[in-house]
Design a protein around this motif. Structure first.
Motif, PDB file in Angstrom:
ATOM      1  N   LEU A  50     -20.283 -27.554 -36.154  1.00 57.54           N
ATOM      2  CA  LEU A  50     -21.615 -28.138 -36.027  1.00 57.54           C
ATOM      3  C   LEU A  50     -21.898 -28.613 -34.603  1.00 57.54           C
ATOM      4  N   LEU A  51     -20.852 -28.759 -33.794  1.00 59.70           N
ATOM      5  CA  LEU A  51     -21.013 -29.250 -32.421  1.00 59.70           C
ATOM      6  C   LEU A  51     -21.978 -28.397 -31.601  1.00 59.70           C
ATOM      7  N   PRO A  52     -21.855 -27.064 -31.577  1.00 63.05           N
ATOM      8  CA  PRO A  52     -22.819 -26.277 -30.789  1.00 63.05           C
ATOM      9  C   PRO A  52     -24.266 -26.479 -31.234  1.00 63.05           C
ATOM     10  N   ILE A  53     -24.484 -26.712 -32.535  1.00 53.55           N
ATOM     11  CA  ILE A  53     -25.846 -26.942 -33.024  1.00 53.55           C
ATOM     12  C   ILE A  53     -26.408 -28.222 -32.429  1.00 53.55           C
ATOM     13  N   LEU A  54     -25.595 -29.262 -32.402  1.00 56.20           N
ATOM     14  CA  LEU A  54     -26.014 -30.528 -31.807  1.00 56.20           C
ATOM     15  C   LEU A  54     -26.268 -30.368 -30.308  1.00 56.20           C
ATOM     16  N   MET A  55     -25.398 -29.621 -29.638  1.00 55.47           N
ATOM     17  CA  MET A  55     -25.568 -29.400 -28.203  1.00 55.47           C
ATOM     18  C   MET A  55     -26.831 -28.593 -27.903  1.00 55.47           C
ATOM     19  N   ILE A  56     -27.083 -27.571 -28.702  1.00 55.64           N
ATOM     20  CA  ILE A  56     -28.284 -26.755 -28.495  1.00 55.64           C
ATOM     21  C   ILE A  56     -29.534 -27.596 -28.683  1.00 55.64           C
ATOM     22  N   GLU A  57     -29.533 -28.449 -29.708  1.00 53.15           N
ATOM     23  CA  GLU A  57     -30.694 -29.304 -29.951  1.00 53.15           C
ATOM     24  C   GLU A  57     -30.903 -30.275 -28.799  1.00 53.15           C
ATOM     25  N   GLN A  58     -29.817 -30.872 -28.306  1.00 55.87           N
ATOM     26  CA  GLN A  58     -29.941 -31.781 -27.167  1.00 55.87           C
ATOM     27  C   GLN A  58     -30.421 -31.018 -25.930  1.00 55.87           C
ATOM     28  N   TRP A  59     -29.906 -29.826 -25.728  1.00 58.67           N
ATOM     29  CA  TRP A  59     -30.328 -28.962 -24.606  1.00 58.67           C
ATOM     30  C   TRP A  59     -31.830 -28.697 -24.687  1.00 58.67           C
ATOM     31  N   ARG A  60     -32.298 -28.391 -25.886  1.00 62.04           N
ATOM     32  CA  ARG A  60     -33.722 -28.087 -26.058  1.00 62.04           C
ATOM     33  C   ARG A  60     -34.584 -29.338 -25.861  1.00 62.04           C
ATOM     34  N   GLN A  61     -34.080 -30.499 -26.235  1.00 61.04           N
ATOM     35  CA  GLN A  61     -34.851 -31.733 -26.113  1.00 61.04           C
ATOM     36  C   GLN A  61     -34.946 -32.219 -24.670  1.00 61.04           C
ATOM     37  N   ILE A  62     -33.838 -32.124 -23.926  1.00 61.73           N
ATOM     38  CA  ILE A  62     -33.836 -32.693 -22.573  1.00 61.73           C
ATOM     39  C   ILE A  62     -33.661 -31.658 -21.474  1.00 61.73           C
ATOM     40  N   GLY A 106     -21.092 -15.380 -38.300  1.00 66.36           N
ATOM     41  CA  GLY A 106     -22.196 -16.137 -38.903  1.00 66.36           C
ATOM     42  C   GLY A 106     -22.607 -17.324 -38.063  1.00 66.36           C
ATOM     43  N   CYS A 107     -21.622 -18.058 -37.556  1.00 70.79           N
ATOM     44  CA  CYS A 107     -21.943 -19.224 -36.721  1.00 70.79           C
ATOM     45  C   CYS A 107     -22.602 -18.805 -35.410  1.00 70.79           C
ATOM     46  N   LEU A 108     -22.082 -17.744 -34.780  1.00 70.83           N
ATOM     47  CA  LEU A 108     -22.690 -17.276 -33.526  1.00 70.83           C
ATOM     48  C   LEU A 108     -24.132 -16.837 -33.746  1.00 70.83           C
ATOM     49  N   TRP A 109     -24.389 -16.170 -34.859  1.00 67.14           N
ATOM     50  CA  TRP A 109     -25.753 -15.751 -35.182  1.00 67.14           C
ATOM     51  C   TRP A 109     -26.661 -16.977 -35.339  1.00 67.14           C
ATOM     52  N   ILE A 110     -26.195 -18.007 -36.024  1.00 67.88           N
ATOM     53  CA  ILE A 110     -26.985 -19.236 -36.205  1.00 67.88           C
ATOM     54  C   ILE A 110     -27.237 -19.903 -34.860  1.00 67.88           C
ATOM     55  N   GLY A 156     -35.004 -20.577 -30.453  1.00 65.91           N
ATOM     56  CA  GLY A 156     -36.143 -21.253 -31.070  1.00 65.91           C
ATOM     57  C   GLY A 156     -36.585 -20.684 -32.400  1.00 65.91           C
ATOM     58  N   ARG A 157     -35.776 -19.834 -33.017  1.00 69.40           N
ATOM     59  CA  ARG A 157     -36.150 -19.233 -34.302  1.00 69.40           C
ATOM     60  C   ARG A 157     -35.549 -19.961 -35.501  1.00 69.40           C
ATOM     61  N   MET A 158     -34.849 -21.075 -35.244  1.00 69.10           N
ATOM     62  CA  MET A 158     -34.262 -21.845 -36.334  1.00 69.10           C
ATOM     63  C   MET A 158     -34.281 -23.319 -35.952  1.00 69.10           C
ATOM     64  N   SER A 159     -34.742 -24.144 -36.871  1.00 64.41           N
ATOM     65  CA  SER A 159     -34.805 -25.581 -36.615  1.00 64.41           C
ATOM     66  C   SER A 159     -33.412 -26.201 -36.698  1.00 64.41           C
ATOM     67  N   LEU A 160     -33.295 -27.432 -36.241  1.00 68.21           N
ATOM     68  CA  LEU A 160     -32.021 -28.151 -36.298  1.00 68.21           C
ATOM     69  C   LEU A 160     -31.532 -28.262 -37.739  1.00 68.21           C
ATOM     70  N   ALA A 161     -32.405 -28.705 -38.647  1.00 64.29           N
ATOM     71  CA  ALA A 161     -32.001 -28.905 -40.041  1.00 64.29           C
ATOM     72  C   ALA A 161     -31.569 -27.586 -40.689  1.00 64.29           C
ATOM     73  N   LYS A 162     -32.325 -26.530 -40.445  1.00 58.18           N
ATOM     74  CA  LYS A 162     -31.976 -25.236 -41.036  1.00 58.18           C
ATOM     75  C   LYS A 162     -30.680 -24.701 -40.435  1.00 58.18           C
ATOM     76  N   ALA A 163     -30.464 -24.919 -39.139  1.00 56.53           N
ATOM     77  CA  ALA A 163     -29.222 -24.467 -38.501  1.00 56.53           C
ATOM     78  C   ALA A 163     -28.023 -25.210 -39.095  1.00 56.53           C
ATOM     79  N   LEU A 164     -28.168 -26.518 -39.315  1.00 54.93           N
ATOM     80  CA  LEU A 164     -27.085 -27.291 -39.936  1.00 54.93           C
ATOM     81  C   LEU A 164     -26.791 -26.778 -41.343  1.00 54.93           C
ATOM     82  N   LEU A 165     -27.844 -26.572 -42.122  1.00 53.85           N
ATOM     83  CA  LEU A 165     -27.672 -26.076 -43.487  1.00 53.85           C
ATOM     84  C   LEU A 165     -26.996 -24.707 -43.493  1.00 53.85           C
ATOM     85  N   CYS A 166     -27.488 -23.795 -42.679  1.00 54.26           N
ATOM     86  CA  CYS A 166     -26.927 -22.440 -42.649  1.00 54.26           C
ATOM     87  C   CYS A 166     -25.470 -22.454 -42.185  1.00 54.26           C
TER      88      CYS A 166
END
Length: 200
Positions: A17-29, A130-134, A141-151
């Protein structure tokens, strides 16, 4: 990042889940450029995660120099648990003449057979792919944070050698956040999983 580090120390799976959090932070700031230098807050967050995780493993090594990695070796040695997706594939393989037989070890009911090793490799490839695809879909920008976490949690669950119905506890809150409306498929899944205990 502290919670992901603590989860990684307890179960290892939250590491995915770490890359998902990093990607979201990257997109925010971040600057919005895909290959730009990572901003300082992101690097600082990653450093916090790394320090906490390394410190946790260092303490484990100090307390038990011979067995500090036993949680990882334990999971690599155990056979495929009967309720997992790979076990289902092993069972289906028995229909075409590839034998599969039950095994009660590692405090669980498992299936073993000649397909066990190839399915283990296939599961690992499925997890990484699967994780790399997510991550890629979220980064573009084709998947939200919540959907990426779920997937990501679903990919981890479906490719794992071990599965237990109570793992749905991980998924159902994320489904409620992502779906935000009544979904009969998920309700049926939860009801059937609950009914299996008293009746099967």
């Amino acid at each position: 990042y502290l919670l992901i580090a603590a989860g990684t120390l307890m179960k290892l799976y939250p590491l995915f889940l770490l890359p998902i959090l990093m990607i979201e932070q990257w997109r925010q700031i971040g600057s919005g450029k895909l290959w730009a230098v990572p901003p300082r807050p992101l690097l600082r967050s990653l450093a916090i995660f790394t320090l906490v995780t390394v410190a946790g493993f260092a303490v484990a090594r100090l307390l038990n120099p011979d067995g500090w990695l036993s949680a990882f070796t334990y999971n690599t040695l155990r056979p495929i648990q009967v309720e997992s997706v790979p076990a289902t594939l092993l069972w289906v393989g028995s229909w075409i003449g590839l034998p599969a037989w039950p095994d009660h070890s590692f405090h669980s009911f498992n299936l073993v057979g000649p397909l066990e090793s190839p399915l283990g490799v296939l599961s690992t490839v499925g997890l990484v792919g699967g994780c790399l695809w997510i991550y890629w879909r979220q980064l573009t920008g084709r998947m939200s944070l919540a959907k990426a976490l779920l997937c990501c949690v679903l990919v981890i669950m479906c490719t794992s050698r071990v599965f237990s119905p109570q793992y749905l506890i991980w998924v159902v809150p994320l489904v409620a956040l992502v779906e935000a409306e009544y979904n009969p498929l998920w309700m049926a899944l939860c009801v059937l999983t609950t009914l299996i205990y008293p009746f099967a």
